[in-house]
Design an enzyme around this catalytic site. Structure first.
Site, short mmCIF file in Angstrom:
data_model
loop_
_atom_site.label_atom_id
_atom_site.label_comp_id
_atom_site.label_asym_id
_atom_site.label_seq_id
_atom_site.Cartn_x
_atom_site.Cartn_y
_atom_site.Cartn_z
N PHE A 121 4.49 -0.46 -3.18
CA PHE A 121 4.73 -0.65 -4.61
C PHE A 121 3.57 -1.34 -5.32
O PHE A 121 3.43 -1.24 -6.54
CB PHE A 121 6.04 -1.43 -4.83
CG PHE A 121 5.89 -2.92 -4.84
CD1 PHE A 121 5.96 -3.66 -3.67
CD2 PHE A 121 5.68 -3.61 -6.03
CE1 PHE A 121 5.82 -5.03 -3.68
CE2 PHE A 121 5.54 -4.99 -6.05
CZ PHE A 121 5.60 -5.70 -4.87
N LYS A 122 2.71 -2.00 -4.56
CA LYS A 122 1.60 -2.72 -5.21
C LYS A 122 0.64 -1.76 -5.92
O LYS A 122 -0.05 -2.18 -6.84
CB LYS A 122 0.87 -3.57 -4.18
CG LYS A 122 1.76 -4.70 -3.68
CD LYS A 122 1.08 -5.63 -2.71
CE LYS A 122 2.00 -6.77 -2.30
NZ LYS A 122 3.11 -6.34 -1.41
N ASP A 123 0.64 -0.49 -5.52
CA ASP A 123 -0.20 0.49 -6.22
C ASP A 123 0.13 0.55 -7.71
O ASP A 123 -0.75 0.79 -8.54
CB ASP A 123 0.02 1.90 -5.64
CG ASP A 123 -0.59 2.06 -4.25
OD1 ASP A 123 -1.66 1.47 -3.99
OD2 ASP A 123 0.00 2.80 -3.44
#
Ligand SMILES: *Cc1c(COP(=O)(O)O)cnc(C)c1O
Length: 481
Positions: A121-123
């Site tokens: 999810f950090k993308d």
């Protein structure tokens, strides 16, 4: 355009309060606090209806520009729109929806936050950050050398977002031989002279200490324009607010229909954005916080005691990206919980926490009202829970989830309310954590085509002794070259 200024959770009163562009490249505020907007923008029914039309007709990037635009008054809106479209499109993400939402069953839904280049999810935050940094550096005629340490997801998301951006170089420290082969391949296969992977002879804490030592040398930091992309960065949070809005929209048909979210958590980064979305008026009933065995935050929401832990008390678990014992974004929530009383926050985080290692809000009226006022509830899971949840979700719904998402699905089941979709944020794809998947279901997770053969690509990584002077020489040799 509304005026949006920022303040520190510890009460620093700048003569001139900074704007979004001023704090974009900053870390902590000058007084050691974290930046927040002076007030959260409140949205009404007509804005929510407009956002629904925008997502359905124009897509995620258009929605992102509208939501993020409420927090930014120093980037022209057409520029912000262009940056969002460059960050969120089907060339970068493997789904045109960017964040698809699907129904598992028994009231539980999944919000798929792992369609980006590194399958975590950090993308979603990093891709926007890459665009914003490049834009801001060009505007101010400066360059930035990002120095960071990673044990996995953050570093690779940062590198994929920053590669090829004008004026940006990345030095990312990793503990030699301690990441999974997949994680190593993801980072080390990047072939870009501005992305410098560094394998340190040591553990993750050694990498972090090296970063602190080098960034703590003020003259060196200034001369070599060192910066960070850590999870306290305000722009990362704003970018994450968008997927709470988009997930609510995709799981509902009416603008007054509520959903709840369950969020697997370590640094309180992901769920902090959910808190902000709820404060803005997005119809969110509950925010369910899910931890693994490192249950510092679960303990706080159950007891009112926030007790950080040391490395020796931090378990290495099968959801490793949540093996965190000090939640770097938590101060933002406590600031809101305490009615934005900066003096109390400074006392808790600036005095009590450093001196005694914990603080206790159990007797306060604010803690008594935490669930009612802010929607928070919490629980935790064990390795056995995760393995059982992965197996059950596979068996019952034919859906394979990663161990972090399994923490969420397990905890979500404890808090489902009839008629309220319970959306679990899927924070990574199973392919990144194959060992636990095999333990749960006996077969290897499917590998998306974009990751085929990455282990066979040439590796770009330099070895470094655990020594700050050696790191400085390495930085000098690249920047001065
Ligand atoms: C970073 C990460 C988390 C934890 O997110 P926080 O923002 O620290 O709460 C959970 N799952 C995965 C896969 C991650 O990479």
């Amino acid at each position: 355009m509304a005026v949006v200024r920022y303040l520190s959770t510890r009460g620093e009163r700048d003569q001139e309060r900074p704007g979004f562009g001023d704090i974009l490249l900053a870390g902590l505020a000058g007084d050691g606090g974290l930046y927040l907007p002076e007030r959260y923008p409140r949205v009404d029914a007509s804005t929510l209806a407009d956002w629904r039309r925008t997502l359905l007709q124009d897509g995620y990037a258009a929605l992102a520009a509208k939501v993020i635009g409420l927090f930014v008054d120093d980037i022209p809106s057409e520029d912000l729109r262009a940056l969002c479209h460059r960050a969120y499109n089907a060339q970068v993400f493997s789904s045109a929806e960017i964040v698809p939402v699907s129904e598992l069953g028994n009231g539980i839904w999944l919000s798929h936050l792992s369609t980006g280049p590194t399958a975590a999810f950090k993308d979603l935050a990093m891709q926007l950050l890459g665009q914003l940094f490049e834009y801001q550096l060009a505007r101010t005629g400066t360059v930035l050398n990002i120095l960071g340490a990673t044990s996995g997801d953050t570093g690779s998301a940062a590198e994929y977002a920053m590669q090829g951006r004008a004026g940006i170089r990345v030095f990312m420290l990793t503990p030699a031989g301690r990441m999974t082969p997949f994680q190593q391949a993801q980072m080390f296969s990047i072939d870009d002279p501005a992305i410098v992977n560094v394998a340190v002879d040591g553990v993750f804490d050694d990498c972090q200490d090296l970063v602190k030592a080098v960034a703590g040398d003020a003259a060196f930091k200034e001369q070599y324009r060192l910066g960070a992309v850590n999870s306290i960065n305000w722009a990362r949070l704003v970018a994450q607010v968008v997927y709470y809005v988009a997930s609510w929209l995709r799981a509902t048909t009416a603008d007054d229909q509520q959903v709840s979210f369950t969020v697997p958590t370590g640094n309180f980064g992901n769920i902090c954005a959910g808190h902000i979305a709820r404060e803005m008026g997005v119809p969110i009933a509950r925010l369910v916080l899910a931890t693994n065995e490192n249950n510092v935050l679960d303990e706080f929401f159950r007891t009112g005691v926030y007790r950080v832990r040391g490395a020796a008390e931090t378990h290495a678990t099968s959801s490793p990206s949540m093996d965190i014992s000090k939640a770097s974004n938590f101060e933002r929530f406590i600031f809101d919980l305490l009615g934005r009383d900066a003096d109390r926050v400074r006392h808790l985080f600036g005095e009590l926490l450093p001196s005694q290692g914990y603080f206790d809000l159990s007797d306060t009226p604010e803690f008594a009202a935490i669930s009612e006022r802010f929607g928070f509830v919490s629980s935790s899971s064990t390795h056995a829970d995760r393995v059982a949840t992965i197996a059950r979700t596979w068996r019952e719904y034919g859906v394979l989830i990663d161990p972090h998402t399994a923490d969420g699905v397990k905890v979500a089941g404890e808090f489902v309310q009839p008629g309220v979709p319970m959306i679990v944020t899927e924070t990574a794809l199973p392919v990144k954590f194959a060992e636990t998947i095999v333990e749960a279901i006996g077969v290897e997770p499917e590998r998306p085509a974009r990751f085929d053969g990455i282990e066979d690509l040439p590796r770009h990584v330099v070895d470094l002794p655990n020594d700050a002077e050696a790191l400085k020489s390495l930085i000098r040799s690249h920047v001065d070259a």
